[in-house]
Design an enzyme around this catalytic site. Structure first.
Site, PDB file in Angstrom:
ATOM      1  N   LYS A  98      77.576  17.103  48.486  1.00 54.13           N
ATOM      2  CA  LYS A  98      76.652  16.313  49.300  1.00 54.13           C
ATOM      3  C   LYS A  98      77.167  14.889  49.423  1.00 54.13           C
ATOM      4  CE  LYS A  98      72.354  18.822  48.273  1.00 54.13           C
ATOM      5  NZ  LYS A  98      72.989  19.951  47.550  1.00 54.13           N
ATOM      6  N   ASP A 135      77.498  20.154  52.205  1.00 55.24           N
ATOM      7  CA  ASP A 135      76.079  20.474  52.285  1.00 55.24           C
ATOM      8  C   ASP A 135      75.380  19.526  53.240  1.00 55.24           C
ATOM      9  OD1 ASP A 135      75.266  22.719  50.879  1.00 55.24           O
ATOM     10  OD2 ASP A 135      75.347  21.712  48.954  1.00 55.24           O
ATOM     11  N   MET A 136      74.292  19.999  53.844  1.00 55.30           N
ATOM     12  CA  MET A 136      73.491  19.166  54.731  1.00 55.30           C
ATOM     13  C   MET A 136      72.272  18.668  53.964  1.00 55.30           C
ATOM     14  SD  MET A 136      73.685  17.851  57.721  1.00 55.30           S
ATOM     15  CE  MET A 136      74.804  18.873  58.680  1.00 55.30           C
ATOM     16  N   GLN A 164      71.121  23.408  59.647  1.00 54.74           N
ATOM     17  CA  GLN A 164      69.755  23.796  59.287  1.00 54.74           C
ATOM     18  C   GLN A 164      68.979  24.141  60.555  1.00 54.74           C
ATOM     19  OE1 GLN A 164      68.600  21.054  55.624  1.00 54.74           O
ATOM     20  NE2 GLN A 164      69.412  19.816  57.290  1.00 54.74           N
ATOM     21  N   ARG A 185      77.916  27.308  57.460  1.00 63.32           N
ATOM     22  CA  ARG A 185      76.844  27.947  56.686  1.00 63.32           C
ATOM     23  C   ARG A 185      75.522  27.671  57.406  1.00 63.32           C
ATOM     24  NH1 ARG A 185      76.079  25.278  51.232  1.00 63.32           N
ATOM     25  NH2 ARG A 185      77.964  26.429  50.628  1.00 63.32           N
ATOM     26  N   LYS A 188      67.975  27.812  56.764  1.00 64.41           N
ATOM     27  CA  LYS A 188      66.735  27.428  57.442  1.00 64.41           C
ATOM     28  C   LYS A 188      66.436  25.950  57.246  1.00 64.41           C
ATOM     29  CE  LYS A 188      64.535  31.989  57.340  1.00 64.41           C
ATOM     30  NZ  LYS A 188      63.331  32.770  56.967  1.00 64.41           N
ATOM     31  N   GLY A 189      66.644  25.424  56.037  1.00 65.10           N
ATOM     32  CA  GLY A 189      66.391  24.015  55.755  1.00 65.10           C
ATOM     33  C   GLY A 189      65.277  23.840  54.745  1.00 65.10           C
ATOM     34  N   ALA A 190      65.386  22.769  53.932  1.00 63.73           N
ATOM     35  CA  ALA A 190      64.449  22.624  52.817  1.00 63.73           C
ATOM     36  C   ALA A 190      64.015  21.182  52.574  1.00 63.73           C
ATOM     37  CB  ALA A 190      65.087  23.176  51.539  1.00 63.73           C
ATOM     38  N   HIS A 228      67.849  35.020  52.481  1.00 62.90           N
ATOM     39  CA  HIS A 228      67.384  36.147  51.675  1.00 62.90           C
ATOM     40  C   HIS A 228      66.442  37.034  52.472  1.00 62.90           C
ATOM     41  CE1 HIS A 228      68.057  32.682  48.900  1.00 62.90           C
ATOM     42  NE2 HIS A 228      68.839  33.578  48.341  1.00 62.90           N
TER      43      HIS A 228
END
Length: 308
Positions: A98, A135-136, A164, A185, A188-190, A228
């Site tokens: 990151k 990573d985003m 994302q 990659r 969905k996003g978090a 998942h």
């Protein structure tokens, strides 16, 4: 419990202490985090690779407070890559980094500082014979992350990046990353995002995921399908077949400790499956964001904490 409440808990020292103090707190954390040290992470990587899985390792920590801290994070990644190489694991294990952990938020020169650290990590990865994925983070970091990836891919064409699908802009970003060698990659996003930049409804996020996935599968790059969700896994397989992609031309990615039976099933069917494996002392915010991605899991985690 709402997603916003969970994300607020990720910033709460009191909530972290409650998780650690709960009877089953340590056991729950260990299910989803490899450990706090490099040696623990390498040992878990070895076990996963022995099961026919691939790995991407994330050294947890985003609150980098000064340049020395950023340099220490970069040095940890370089040491991890050497350790993976020494253990004979580098061909099946890469790292995820990151920009915030590498100093991107440290004032006017933070972006250039972080870019320099990513370059050093990429050099270490290249020496070990493996790859790196950027990573985003929150939407305000999207442009910098994509610009950093683009600038470094001239030297390291295998450098991957995360997109994302809850962000409204992501379909357009996908179109910019369809060229040969682009490793993307798709997640969905978090992060907690405003309505102006992100879809809020689950169905809208899923539809965006499928639109983006279709673009990536029909492009010339290397899609990394991070989900998942059984529906999206099935759709990904169908899109790969329709696009004429062999199984080594894309991969599935899942979190360590989540749907392990499905990981084994996919790998047994000849699919490439990579496990996202976090480690480090700053595990708490990561842990809670995983809850926020699917709050229905909260009851499971709560039961495990109480039972021990």
């Amino acid at each position: 419990m709402s997603r916003r409440v969970l994300l607020a808990a990720a910033r709460s020292p009191q909530a972290q202490r409650a998780v650690v103090a709960a009877p089953g707190g340590r056991a729950v954390v260990e299910r989803f985090v490899a450990g706090e040290t490099r040696d623990e992470a390498v040992a878990v990587t070895d076990r996963l690779v022995a099961r026919g899985l691939r790995v991407t390792l994330d050294h947890l920590g985003e609150d980098t407070v000064d340049e020395d801290h950023a340099a220490a994070v970069a040095a940890e990644y370089a040491g991890l890559l050497r350790a993976l190489d020494d253990a004979g694991l580098a061909r099946r294990a890469e790292v995820s980094v990151k920009l915030s952990a590498l100093g991107a938020g440290l004032g006017r020169d933070g972006a250039e500082l972080a870019r320099g650290h990513v370059r050093a990590i990429c050099e270490a990865a290249q020496a070990a014979g493996t790859t790196v994925t950027l990573d985003m983070e929150g939407h305000t970091a999207t442009d910098l992350t994509l610009e950093t990836a683009a600038s470094l891919r001239a030297t390291f064409p295998w450098l991957g990046v995360v997109l994302q699908t809850y962000l409204r802009r992501t379909e357009s970003d996908c179109r910019d990353l369809l060229g040969a060698g682009c490793r993307v990659r798709l997640v969905k996003g978090a992060y907690a995002e405003p309505d102006s930049v992100a879809y809020r409804e689950r169905d809208a996020v899923d539809r965006s995921y499928v639109r983006c996935l279709r673009l990536l599968m029909e492009g010339q790059g290397y899609p990394m399908v991070a989900t998942h969700d059984p529906r999206l896994i099935a759709i990904a397989g169908a899109l790969a077949v329709r696009a004429g992609r062999p199984q080594d031309a894309y991969e599935f990615q899942m979190l360590y400790g989540v749907r392990e039976d499905e990981q084994r099933r996919l790998a047994g069917a000849g699919e490439t499956v990579r496990v996202y494996l976090p480690y480090g002392v700053d595990w708490y915010a990561y842990f809670v964001r995983r809850l926020a991605e699917r709050p229905a899991n909260l009851a499971f985690f709560a039961r495990a904490l109480v039972r021990g």
